[in-house]
Write an enzyme that holds these catalytic residues in place. Structure first.
Site, PDB file in Angstrom:
ATOM      1  N   GLY A 101       0.689  -1.059   0.125  1.00 45.09           N
ATOM      2  CA  GLY A 101      -0.130   0.412   0.015  1.00 45.09           C
ATOM      3  C   GLY A 101       0.858   1.410   0.069  1.00 45.09           C
ATOM      4  O   GLY A 101       2.040   0.970   0.086  1.00 45.09           O
ATOM      5  N   SER A 159       2.446   4.867   1.010  1.00 46.15           N
ATOM      6  CA  SER A 159       3.015   5.400   2.458  1.00 46.15           C
ATOM      7  C   SER A 159       2.926   6.228   2.805  1.00 46.15           C
ATOM      8  O   SER A 159       1.154   7.021   2.578  1.00 46.15           O
ATOM      9  CB  SER A 159       4.522   6.244   1.454  1.00 46.15           C
ATOM     10  OG  SER A 159       5.045   7.202   2.848  1.00 46.15           O
ATOM     11  N   ALA A 207       0.270   4.620   4.608  1.00 43.63           N
ATOM     12  CA  ALA A 207      -1.433   3.817   4.771  1.00 43.63           C
ATOM     13  C   ALA A 207      -1.287   2.383   6.508  1.00 43.63           C
ATOM     14  O   ALA A 207      -2.573   2.685   6.560  1.00 43.63           O
ATOM     15  CB  ALA A 207      -1.729   2.792   3.785  1.00 43.63           C
ATOM     16  N   GLY A 208      -0.386   2.384   6.530  1.00 41.09           N
ATOM     17  CA  GLY A 208      -0.167   2.202   7.993  1.00 41.09           C
ATOM     18  C   GLY A 208       0.174   0.514   7.966  1.00 41.09           C
ATOM     19  O   GLY A 208      -0.567  -0.588   9.197  1.00 41.09           O
ATOM     20  N   SER A 210       5.947  -2.157  -2.065  1.00 42.23           N
ATOM     21  CA  SER A 210       5.998  -2.987  -3.208  1.00 42.23           C
ATOM     22  C   SER A 210       4.656  -1.775  -4.384  1.00 42.23           C
ATOM     23  O   SER A 210       3.992  -3.405  -4.462  1.00 42.23           O
ATOM     24  CB  SER A 210       5.545  -4.219  -2.636  1.00 42.23           C
ATOM     25  OG  SER A 210       5.172  -4.697  -1.642  1.00 42.23           O
TER      26      SER A 210
HETATM   27  P1  ADP Z   1       3.347   3.335   6.348  1.00 42.07           P
HETATM   28  O1  ADP Z   1       3.872   1.791   6.610  1.00 42.07           O
HETATM   29  O2  ADP Z   1       1.921   2.081   5.087  1.00 42.07           O
HETATM   30  O3  ADP Z   1       4.105   3.714   5.589  1.00 42.07           O
HETATM   31  P2  ADP Z   1       3.112   4.119   8.669  1.00 42.07           P
HETATM   32  O4  ADP Z   1       1.752   3.012   9.342  1.00 42.07           O
HETATM   33  O5  ADP Z   1       4.132   4.175   8.749  1.00 42.07           O
HETATM   34  O6  ADP Z   1       2.124   3.697   7.640  1.00 42.07           O
HETATM   35  O7  ADP Z   1       2.238   5.315   9.397  1.00 42.07           O
HETATM   36  C1  ADP Z   1       0.484   4.913   9.160  1.00 42.07           C
HETATM   37  C2  ADP Z   1       0.234   6.283   9.933  1.00 42.07           C
HETATM   38  O8  ADP Z   1      -1.646   6.686  10.103  1.00 42.07           O
HETATM   39  C3  ADP Z   1       0.067   5.403  11.823  1.00 42.07           C
HETATM   40  O9  ADP Z   1       0.482   7.105  12.186  1.00 42.07           O
HETATM   41  C4  ADP Z   1      -1.330   5.657  12.191  1.00 42.07           C
HETATM   42  O10 ADP Z   1      -1.663   5.729  13.612  1.00 42.07           O
HETATM   43  C5  ADP Z   1      -1.895   5.804  11.330  1.00 42.07           C
HETATM   44  N1  ADP Z   1      -3.395   5.564  11.155  1.00 42.07           N
HETATM   45  C6  ADP Z   1      -4.595   6.714  11.645  1.00 42.07           C
HETATM   46  N2  ADP Z   1      -5.468   5.560  10.827  1.00 42.07           N
HETATM   47  C7  ADP Z   1      -5.382   4.224  10.713  1.00 42.07           C
HETATM   48  C8  ADP Z   1      -5.316   2.734  10.283  1.00 42.07           C
HETATM   49  N3  ADP Z   1      -6.816   2.561  10.901  1.00 42.07           N
HETATM   50  N4  ADP Z   1      -4.858   2.146  10.389  1.00 42.07           N
HETATM   51  C9  ADP Z   1      -3.567   2.016  10.505  1.00 42.07           C
HETATM   52  N5  ADP Z   1      -3.076   3.139  10.592  1.00 42.07           N
HETATM   53  C10 ADP Z   1      -3.996   4.747  11.431  1.00 42.07           C
END
Ligand code: ADP
Length: 191
Positions: free
Chosen positions: A10, A12, A14-15, A84
């Site tokens: 997903g 950047s 996205a979680g 990815s």
């Molecule tokens: P990625 O690894 O995809 O780049 P991160 O996990 O580093 O993303 O960051 C996601 C951010 O979004 C975090 O700060 C998280 O707390 C926030 N966020 C808000 N709502 C959600 C949700 N429903 N699920 C996942 N993350 C969320």
């Protein structure tokens, strides 16, 4: 012994990291062995020096896939959290994993671009918008959505904990960890 790869893909922010870490914690509490392979960390070590061309991104994904498979064939649950962006590279990871007789789950962590840009946890969307960060996935570089993901997590709403719970339900429903390594004497803490 048969582990599994849960491949979180997903955009950047996205979680992927947040949710995969929560899932790893939950799995460990149940006695499973779980490791997170985080794209940002991998790029500091295993893939140091690689850039963001398609070729380098594919190389990065192949390296992550190799390590994840080595873990999975030892009964570990490998949680990959990496953008990815290319479908072919993810499909290659799936094929190689299945050839090793381990499970492969593609998890699409889906959040719309407007929400990501508004949250901008790492400040990257702003940089991408003003042109100071080229080749930024979803803005100025391609992201090929999974055509048929095993699981889609919407992260524009709800909490990371809710999404981690969805992953745990999926694992249980599909009985993915029936043959995974488990510590015999792990004590289960109360939730
Ligand atoms: P990625 O690894 O995809 O780049 P991160 O996990 O580093 O993303 O960051 C996601 C951010 O979004 C975090 O700060 C998280 O707390 C926030 N966020 C808000 N709502 C959600 C949700 N429903 N699920 C996942 N993350 C969320």
């Amino acid at each position: 012994m048969k582990g599994a790869i849960l491949w979180f893909t997903g955009l950047s922010g996205a979680g992927k990291t947040t949710i995969s870490r929560l899932v790893a914690e939950r799995l460990r509490r149940q006695g499973y062995r779980a490791e997170v392979l985080d794209g940002d960390l991998v790029r500091e070590h295993l893939s140091k020096g690689l850039g963001f061309s398609r070729e380098d991104r594919d190389t990065n994904v192949r390296r992550i896939g190799l390590v994840a498979r080595l873990l999975a064939r030892n009964g570990v649950v490998a949680l990959v959290a990496a953008i990815s962006p290319y479908r072919d590279a993810r499909e290659e990871a799936r094929r190689d994993t299945l050839a090793d007789k381990a499970h492969f789950v593609e998890v699409y962590v889906k959040c719309d671009l407007a929400t990501l840009a508004a949250r901008d946890v790492k400040g990257l969307y702003k940089k991408a918008a003003d042109g100071s960060l080229p080749n930024f996935t979803g803005v100025s570089d391609p992201y090929e959505e999974p055509a048929d993901p095993d699981l889609t997590l919407r992260t524009d709403a709800g909490t990371p904990d809710e999404r981690a719970a969805e992953v745990m339900e999926f694992i249980a429903r599909r009985r993915l960890l029936a043959d995974a390594a488990r510590e015999a004497d792990v004590r289960y803490p109360d939730y």
